[in-house]
Scaffold this motif. Structure first.
Motif, PDB file in Angstrom:
ATOM      1  N   SER A  89       0.814  -1.214   0.000  1.00 47.98           N
ATOM      2  CA  SER A  89       0.000   0.000   0.000  1.00 47.98           C
ATOM      3  C   SER A  89       0.847   1.263   0.000  1.00 47.98           C
ATOM      4  O   SER A  89       0.427   2.305  -0.490  1.00 47.98           O
ATOM      5  N   ARG A  90       2.074   1.178   0.538  1.00 51.83           N
ATOM      6  CA  ARG A  90       2.967   2.342   0.547  1.00 51.83           C
ATOM      7  C   ARG A  90       4.163   2.157  -0.376  1.00 51.83           C
ATOM      8  O   ARG A  90       5.015   3.041  -0.480  1.00 51.83           O
ATOM      9  N   GLY A  91       4.237   1.008  -1.025  1.00 54.48           N
ATOM     10  CA  GLY A  91       5.406   0.712  -1.834  1.00 54.48           C
ATOM     11  C   GLY A  91       5.107   0.691  -3.316  1.00 54.48           C
ATOM     12  O   GLY A  91       4.235   1.392  -3.812  1.00 54.48           O
ATOM     13  N   SER A  92       5.865  -0.133  -4.021  1.00 51.61           N
ATOM     14  CA  SER A  92       5.722  -0.219  -5.475  1.00 51.61           C
ATOM     15  C   SER A  92       5.896  -1.667  -5.891  1.00 51.61           C
ATOM     16  O   SER A  92       6.329  -2.519  -5.110  1.00 51.61           O
ATOM     17  N   LEU A  93       5.581  -1.938  -7.140  1.00 45.48           N
ATOM     18  CA  LEU A  93       5.592  -3.303  -7.651  1.00 45.48           C
ATOM     19  C   LEU A  93       6.333  -3.384  -8.982  1.00 45.48           C
ATOM     20  O   LEU A  93       6.366  -2.416  -9.747  1.00 45.48           O
ATOM     21  N   THR A  94       6.908  -4.552  -9.244  1.00 47.14           N
ATOM     22  CA  THR A  94       7.326  -4.943 -10.582  1.00 47.14           C
ATOM     23  C   THR A  94       6.576  -6.228 -10.902  1.00 47.14           C
ATOM     24  O   THR A  94       6.726  -7.225 -10.186  1.00 47.14           O
ATOM     25  N   VAL A  95       5.774  -6.191 -11.925  1.00 51.71           N
ATOM     26  CA  VAL A  95       4.895  -7.315 -12.271  1.00 51.71           C
ATOM     27  C   VAL A  95       5.413  -7.946 -13.562  1.00 51.71           C
ATOM     28  O   VAL A  95       5.537  -7.270 -14.584  1.00 51.71           O
ATOM     29  N   LEU A  96       5.718  -9.243 -13.507  1.00 46.17           N
ATOM     30  CA  LEU A  96       6.301  -9.943 -14.645  1.00 46.17           C
ATOM     31  C   LEU A  96       5.430 -11.124 -15.036  1.00 46.17           C
ATOM     32  O   LEU A  96       4.893 -11.819 -14.167  1.00 46.17           O
ATOM     33  N   GLY A  97       5.299 -11.363 -16.329  1.00 41.86           N
ATOM     34  CA  GLY A  97       4.545 -12.534 -16.743  1.00 41.86           C
ATOM     35  C   GLY A  97       4.264 -12.554 -18.227  1.00 41.86           C
ATOM     36  O   GLY A  97       4.779 -11.746 -19.002  1.00 41.86           O
TER      37      GLY A  97
END
Length: 728
Positions: A509-517
């Motif tokens: 909720s306070r961070g970030s993401l790297t989404v792979l697929g």
């Protein structure tokens, strides 16, 4: 063609570069010793004021020491950039100053490696690949040299001994080796291709020496917004995610620590075992690597759902069902509250208590915060009556009223505590309760699909499924907010259900993401068919969506064959392209049913004659039998899923199809594609995964007819002779 000097101990340039490598390794050892031997505590005495600080300092020292451990089988540097003298260093400073017989007086040398190394005076010997100046190693070219005169790549043996180098002049000016610039730039890619194609066994290696410009753009992307990478097989999306973690820890380390650190979420333990060595090789040792199920881990998984149950339980509508059930628990009292204090009694009507309850229910807060807030409000109602009567109120009156037995009892009745495991168990075992919570949300058929079999007596006796874990986590998140993580890399994200996405989003909720697929590799019944939908469930609708469609690892012949499945499994997705051309990478052998395993064994023997790893991929229920047959034939065979180190235990590895996702092998032998396709609802998606695990060669052995989408084109692609052969 760029100049490539031979591997020769007599070659002066090779000797010079090896000497510099030895110097850099010695410097790294000194850096490690400095960290280990330098006392960093605030005070030698065990003073209470210093105990906590000293503990933190010791932990930090252990972390820094681990980051500086030299891995003998990993080259310390892999490239070099030559700049005009004075562009990077002052005269006489910098790595390689004065080293080597071809050292030119008018160039600065920058050695690019996996971590920063400096000598005893602090002069850099090797520059970290993540530093801004290192970006030119990946991005500079003849059209945009970025000030670089010459780029050098190095070749290494498996023991990390420097064996060769290859130079690529980039600027239209006199180069450091004195060659005529009029001859024009010559692309130096022989060592690059050799490294990409190098046979391998065991866990995945880093690709820091071979990162391509489009990959580097993603690795160095800002921490926000969230980055989503749609990557076709062999495009390096997993490597991009791992190197991106290393890059973000280089540029945002303090921020990520404050926000809860970094985590990698993989599809299964076999995949995590496969990638576990990449980050340590890059000097990063404190990254959590886990699966989504282990991240939430409220209970052990002891049951598999039907596809329909998994689809419904994974649907985002289940969040509303759980919310309704949980928030139906707070109820207004039926009687007036009577509080005795001294010789007097104070009464609060049920209607007034109901108003307070309605007000709190309307707030956006965790369910678990309700009892405390309700007790505070009820106590305040009683205290106001005491004040209005003219009776003295002391500073501790309010806290005393909160602890009053009558107040505590009415709060428990109005706002019952909620145990997430018991809540979900009750919801999924009581048809009437489920109907009340799911009315207008789930159809009667869907409600019946999610009911648990049997009547468990409690959470410990219940047999939970993977999909149930996400439901329990949803309930847990409504009761109490979970700890957050600064950055999460989700690999093979195409298989996340919407409910699993919500579990990940709560922790970011306070961070970030790297989404792979890869949408084409989505095998779960509850998987979505568009990245935009999945990103909405992750709470990241503004994420940057990038596409990698150039396969560097999988040969074009194999990619083209597997891509024949795309119109059936991902009709809106573009076809990937293979960078590595050539013929003979794909062979298909049909066999009589009685001879299938013999043909399969022969294919494995032939594959083992080459170098690198060999994966035999079968339908799940065939894997143990196939591994047993290969062992009986004298082939040393490990079985993925049998142990965490299976991938490095033997060169030949038998892989159940559902555990193949994310893995790579030099050679792959696929047993009975039709059985893999028929084993599950999204079997063709699974088959696409299986067919794209090979780096060098793919052999297909079958007795049953191939899936129709592959059968006709296959005959044209590999020829009738190959296709009809009875033995490989």
């Amino acid at each position: 063609m760029a100049e490539r000097l031979p591997d020769s101990a007599a070659d002066p340039e090779i000797r010079s570069e090896r000497a510099f490598l030895a110097e850099a390794r010695a410097a790294l050892r000194r850096m490690h010793e400095d960290v280990v031997t330098t006392e960093t505590v605030q005070d030698s005495a065990e003073d209470a004021d210093y105990t906590f600080t000293n503990r933190l300092l010791r932990m930090d020292r252990r972390r820094r020491a681990a980051e500086l451990v030299d891995l003998p089988d990993v080259p310390l540097f892999f490239g070099r950039l030559d700049y005009p003298r004075g562009r990077v260093y002052e005269d006489g400073d910098g790595p390689g100053a004065g080293a080597g017989p071809t050292r030119a007086a008018d160039t600065d040398r920058v050695y690019i490696g996996r971590r920063h190394v400096h000598d005893g005076r602090g002069t850099p010997l090797v520059i970290d690949w993540r530093a801004p100046i290192s970006a030119a190693f990946y991005r500079a070219g003849p059209g945009d040299p970025q000030g670089v005169l010459l780029r050098r790549r190095y070749g290494f043996s498996d023991a990390a001994e420097l064996t060769a180098y290859e130079d690529e002049p980039l600027a239209a000016a006199a180069t450091a080796d004195g060659r005529d610039p009029a001859a024009g730039p010559r692309l130096g890619d022989e060592l690059l291709h050799a490294e990409i194609e190098r046979p391998r066994t065991g866990p995945m290696r880093d690709i820091v020496a071979t990162i391509q410009p489009e990959q580097d753009d993603l690795v160095r992307a800002p921490i926000r917004p969230t980055l989503c990478v749609q990557g076709a097989p062999g495009t390096g999306k997993t490597a991009v995610g791992l190197h991106r973690i290393a890059y973000l820890l280089y540029t945002e380390r303090d921020r990520l620590r404050r926000d809860g650190g970094v985590a990698i979420l993989g599809p299964n333990r076999s995949f995590l075992s496969y990638i576990r060595r990449v980050l340590p090789a890059l000097g990063e040792v404190g990254v959590r690597q886990t699966t989504v199920d282990e991240l939430i881990a409220p209970a052990p998984v002891r049951r598999a759902d039907t596809p329909e149950a998994e689809r419904v339980k994974g649907d985002a509508r289940m969040a509303e069902v759980i919310r309704r059930d949980l928030w139906s628990r707070p109820q207004p009292p039926e009687e007036t509250l009577v509080v005795e204090r001294g010789s007097r009694r104070w009464r609060v009507p049920a209607a007034e208590l109901a108003e307070v309850l309605d007000e709190l229910r309307a707030r956006d807060m965790a369910y678990g915060a309700g009892p405390g807030l309700l007790a505070q409000r009820v106590a305040h109602l009683v205290m106001r009556r005491i004040e209005n009567s003219g009776e003295a109120v002391e500073p501790g009156t309010l806290s005393g009223l909160r602890r009053n037995r009558a107040v505590s009892a009415v709060v428990r009745r109005m706002w019952p505590k909620a145990d997430p495991l018991r809540l979900v168990l009750g919801l999924l075992t009581d048809p009437d309760r489920l109907y009340r919570a799911a009315e207008g949300v789930l159809t009667p058929e869907e409600q019946r699909a999610v009911l648990l079999p049997g009547r468990p007596r409690g959470p410990k006796s219940a047999k939970w499924s993977n999909a149930d874990l996400a439901l329990i986590d949803e309930a847990t998140g409504l009761v109490e907010r979970p700890d957050t993580i600064g950055h999460i890399v989700v690999d093979e994200a195409q298989d996340l259900s919407p409910m699993q996405c919500r579990a990940v989003a709560r922790r970011c909720s306070r961070g970030s993401l790297t989404v792979l697929g890869d949408i084409a590799q989505a095998t779960a019944p509850s998987a979505v068919d568009r990245w935009e939908t999945l990103l909405e469930h992750l709470g990241q609708p503004d994420a940057r969506l990038a596409v990698l469609d150039r396969g560097f690892r999988v040969p074009a012949e194999i990619i083209d064959y597997a891509a024949r499945l795309l119109p059936a499994i991902a009709p809106g997705l573009g076809r990937p392209t293979g960078v590595r051309q050539g013929s003979g990478a794909l062979r298909i052998a049909s066999a009589a049913a009685a001879e299938r395993l013999a043909v399969l064994t022969a294919a494995c023997r032939e594959a083992l004659e080459g170098e690198g790893s060999v994966g035999v991929i079968t339908a799940d229920d065939e894997a143990a039998a196939v591994a047993g047959r290969l062992r009986a034939e004298g082939l040393r065979t490990a079985l993925v899923g049998e142990s965490e180190d299976a991938l490095e235990a033997e060169r030949l590895v038998c892989v159940p199809a559902t555990l193949a996702q994310g893995l790579e092998f030099d050679a792959v032998v696929v047993d009975e594609p039709a059985r893999i396709a028929a084993a599950e609802e999204r079997g063709l998606h699974r088959l696409y995964v299986v067919l794209t695990r090979a780096v060098t060669s793919l052999r297909i052995v079958h007795a049953e007819p191939l899936p129709p989408v592959l059968e006709a084109p296959a005959r044209e692609a590999v020829g009738a002779a190959d296709h009809a052969c009875r033995a490989v």
